[in-house]
Design a protein around this motif. Structure first.
Motif, mmCIF file in Angstrom:
data_model
loop_
_atom_site.group_PDB
_atom_site.id
_atom_site.type_symbol
_atom_site.label_atom_id
_atom_site.label_comp_id
_atom_site.label_asym_id
_atom_site.label_seq_id
_atom_site.Cartn_x
_atom_site.Cartn_y
_atom_site.Cartn_z
ATOM 1 N N LEU A 15 0.831 -1.196 0.000
ATOM 2 C CA LEU A 15 0.000 0.000 0.000
ATOM 3 C C LEU A 15 0.866 1.246 0.000
ATOM 4 O O LEU A 15 0.543 2.247 -0.645
ATOM 5 C CB LEU A 15 -0.925 -0.003 1.221
ATOM 6 C CG LEU A 15 -2.039 -1.061 1.213
ATOM 7 C CD1 LEU A 15 -2.775 -1.059 2.545
ATOM 8 C CD2 LEU A 15 -3.021 -0.802 0.081
ATOM 9 N N CYS A 16 1.983 1.171 0.702
ATOM 10 C CA CYS A 16 2.888 2.318 0.762
ATOM 11 C C CYS A 16 3.449 2.653 -0.612
ATOM 12 O O CYS A 16 3.484 3.820 -1.019
ATOM 13 C CB CYS A 16 4.016 2.012 1.745
ATOM 14 S SG CYS A 16 5.207 3.373 1.902
ATOM 15 N N PHE A 64 -1.478 6.972 -6.151
ATOM 16 C CA PHE A 64 -2.824 6.476 -5.901
ATOM 17 C C PHE A 64 -3.344 7.024 -4.571
ATOM 18 O O PHE A 64 -2.573 7.184 -3.609
ATOM 19 C CB PHE A 64 -2.835 4.943 -5.847
ATOM 20 C CG PHE A 64 -2.567 4.286 -7.175
ATOM 21 C CD1 PHE A 64 -3.605 4.053 -8.068
ATOM 22 C CD2 PHE A 64 -1.285 3.909 -7.549
ATOM 23 C CE1 PHE A 64 -3.372 3.455 -9.294
ATOM 24 C CE2 PHE A 64 -1.031 3.314 -8.767
ATOM 25 C CZ PHE A 64 -2.083 3.087 -9.647
ATOM 26 N N SER A 65 -4.642 7.293 -4.501
ATOM 27 C CA SER A 65 -5.240 7.680 -3.231
ATOM 28 C C SER A 65 -5.339 6.444 -2.337
ATOM 29 O O SER A 65 -5.098 5.324 -2.793
ATOM 30 C CB SER A 65 -6.635 8.263 -3.462
ATOM 31 O OG SER A 65 -7.523 7.254 -3.938
ATOM 32 N N GLU A 66 -5.680 6.639 -1.083
ATOM 33 C CA GLU A 66 -5.762 5.511 -0.157
ATOM 34 C C GLU A 66 -6.783 4.483 -0.644
ATOM 35 O O GLU A 66 -6.529 3.282 -0.632
ATOM 36 C CB GLU A 66 -6.115 5.997 1.242
ATOM 37 C CG GLU A 66 -5.002 6.781 1.924
ATOM 38 C CD GLU A 66 -5.341 7.123 3.358
ATOM 39 O OE1 GLU A 66 -6.385 6.621 3.853
ATOM 40 O OE2 GLU A 66 -4.587 7.878 3.994
ATOM 41 N N THR A 67 -7.959 4.975 -1.066
ATOM 42 C CA THR A 67 -9.010 4.070 -1.553
ATOM 43 C C THR A 67 -8.547 3.337 -2.810
ATOM 44 O O THR A 67 -8.744 2.127 -2.947
ATOM 45 C CB THR A 67 -10.296 4.856 -1.858
ATOM 46 O OG1 THR A 67 -10.712 5.566 -0.692
ATOM 47 C CG2 THR A 67 -11.399 3.912 -2.310
ATOM 48 N N GLN A 68 -7.940 4.070 -3.740
ATOM 49 C CA GLN A 68 -7.451 3.463 -4.978
ATOM 50 C C GLN A 68 -6.344 2.453 -4.692
ATOM 51 O O GLN A 68 -6.314 1.375 -5.292
ATOM 52 C CB GLN A 68 -6.925 4.544 -5.914
ATOM 53 C CG GLN A 68 -7.990 5.462 -6.486
ATOM 54 C CD GLN A 68 -7.397 6.622 -7.255
ATOM 55 O OE1 GLN A 68 -6.247 7.007 -7.041
ATOM 56 N NE2 GLN A 68 -8.187 7.197 -8.147
ATOM 57 N N ALA A 69 -5.465 2.800 -3.755
ATOM 58 C CA ALA A 69 -4.360 1.902 -3.419
ATOM 59 C C ALA A 69 -4.881 0.592 -2.831
ATOM 60 O O ALA A 69 -4.390 -0.492 -3.158
ATOM 61 C CB ALA A 69 -3.408 2.592 -2.436
ATOM 62 N N SER A 107 -5.929 7.117 -11.626
ATOM 63 C CA SER A 107 -7.363 6.845 -11.774
ATOM 64 C C SER A 107 -7.644 6.033 -13.039
ATOM 65 O O SER A 107 -8.422 5.073 -13.025
ATOM 66 C CB SER A 107 -8.139 8.164 -11.813
ATOM 67 O OG SER A 107 -9.520 7.934 -11.990
ATOM 68 N N SER A 108 -6.992 6.414 -14.157
ATOM 69 C CA SER A 108 -7.176 5.688 -15.422
ATOM 70 C C SER A 108 -6.629 4.272 -15.315
ATOM 71 O O SER A 108 -7.219 3.319 -15.837
ATOM 72 C CB SER A 108 -6.484 6.432 -16.561
ATOM 73 O OG SER A 108 -7.044 7.715 -16.755
#
Length: 318
Positions: free
Chosen positions: A45-46, A53-58, A88-89
């Motif tokens: 995740l880090c 990436f955002s936290e949710t995306q990660a 995002s893409s």
């Protein structure tokens, strides 16, 4: 002896580390510079947060990577980031085509380079991958087969083939015989030439939809197959008005018919095609049993030629 170092990845915020790599410590510096760097630590995740990436995306990306058990996800993400796609893409690409998780970064880069050689420049390439990410998992051989068919059998120019692949990349997965049939139908039955096919994105439609819209107009006396000189007794509507509009616009402004009439016709066409398929299968089996060429018998040959003309494609058999 092994030494560790950080691999930088260019993103919009500058260079940021995302993974640790190891390379052999060798006395010869030239050989060391040519060493292939491979991620040896799992995606975290880090590292995803460091990529942008955002936290949710990660979290979603990490979960997908774990499910796919892809061993080369960091290198794949690197290739997509370098291509110019934002986080995002990239996440949407992975959602549409989870098979990308299982790719190797080197294989992905090879396919991207091949598409560039085919004329898909920056901007077009990114849009194509975002719209149709399956292009990244298709073998290069398959892409070449479709391209060769369009150039050699359908006589499209190199630029027209590039335009078709950019606007209708779905053709890369289409059955080659059906793809050629679709071209022959539009060319011989509808009298459409290559440039107009490309302009109206004809290959983005299914064969059944193409036939249904055309035959509906034909049987209502609103479309006529051009003669050898390209002339007709009536003025056929432009192809863009037949294919590039919604069903509602097509019915109200071109076919001048109701939705109910069109849907009933659609069902009848589906039934006709099903019966044609059974007839073709029966004829094929019968010829194999008799050991005769279906085109040599006068009566059956005349019936067969008429049938092929009605479906718009006189297929050559070699």
């Amino acid at each position: 002896m092994w030494r560790w170092r950080v691999c930088p990845v260019a993103v919009s915020r500058g260079y940021m580390p995302f993974c640790t790599t190891q390379e052999p410590h060798q006395a010869n510096p030239s050989r060391t510079s040519q060493a292939t760097h491979r991620p040896v630590t799992p995606l975290t995740l880090c590292s995803l947060l460091e990529m942008g990436f955002s936290e949710t995306q990660a979290e979603e990306m990490h979960e997908g990577a774990m499910k796919s058990r892809g061993k080369h996800v960091p290198s794949v993400l690197t290739a997509l980031l370098i291509l110019g796609l934002n986080p995002s893409s990239i996440l949407k690409i992975m959602q549409k085509c989870p098979e990308v998780y299982s790719l190797k970064g080197a294989d992905l880069q090879q396919r991207i380079n091949h598409l560039r050689k085919m004329g898909l420049v920056e901007g077009s390439l990114q849009r194509m991958i975002s719209h149709y990410p399956k292009v990244m998992v298709l073998p290069i051989k398959r892409v070449n087969m479709v391209s060769r068919l369009l150039r050699e059998k359908c006589l499209f120019t190199v630029q027209q083939v590039t335009d078709i692949l950019r606007e209708s990349p779905e053709v890369l997965e289409e059955d080659l015989a059906q793809l050629e049939y679709k071209f022959q139908y539009a060319y011989f039955r509808m009298g459409v030439r290559q440039a107009e096919m490309v302009k109206t994105k004809l290959f983005g439609l299914s064969l059944s939809e193409l036939r249904c819209r055309h035959c509906f107009l034909e049987r209502r006396g609103l479309y006529q197959t051009p003669d050898k000189k390209g002339q007709t007794l009536i003025a056929n509507p432009p192809l863009k008005d037949v294919l590039c509009v919604s069903e509602e616009t097509y019915l109200t402004q071109v076919a001048i018919a109701t939705v109910e009439e069109f849907h009933v016709f659609h069902k009848l066409m589906a039934r006709e095609q099903e019966e044609e398929g059974r007839e073709d299968e029966y004829s094929s089996d019968e010829d194999e049993e008799l050991g005769e060429d279906k085109y040599n018998d006068d009566d059956d040959g005349q019936h067969r030629r008429k049938h092929l003309w009605n479906t718009g494609y006189k297929k050559d058999r070699k």
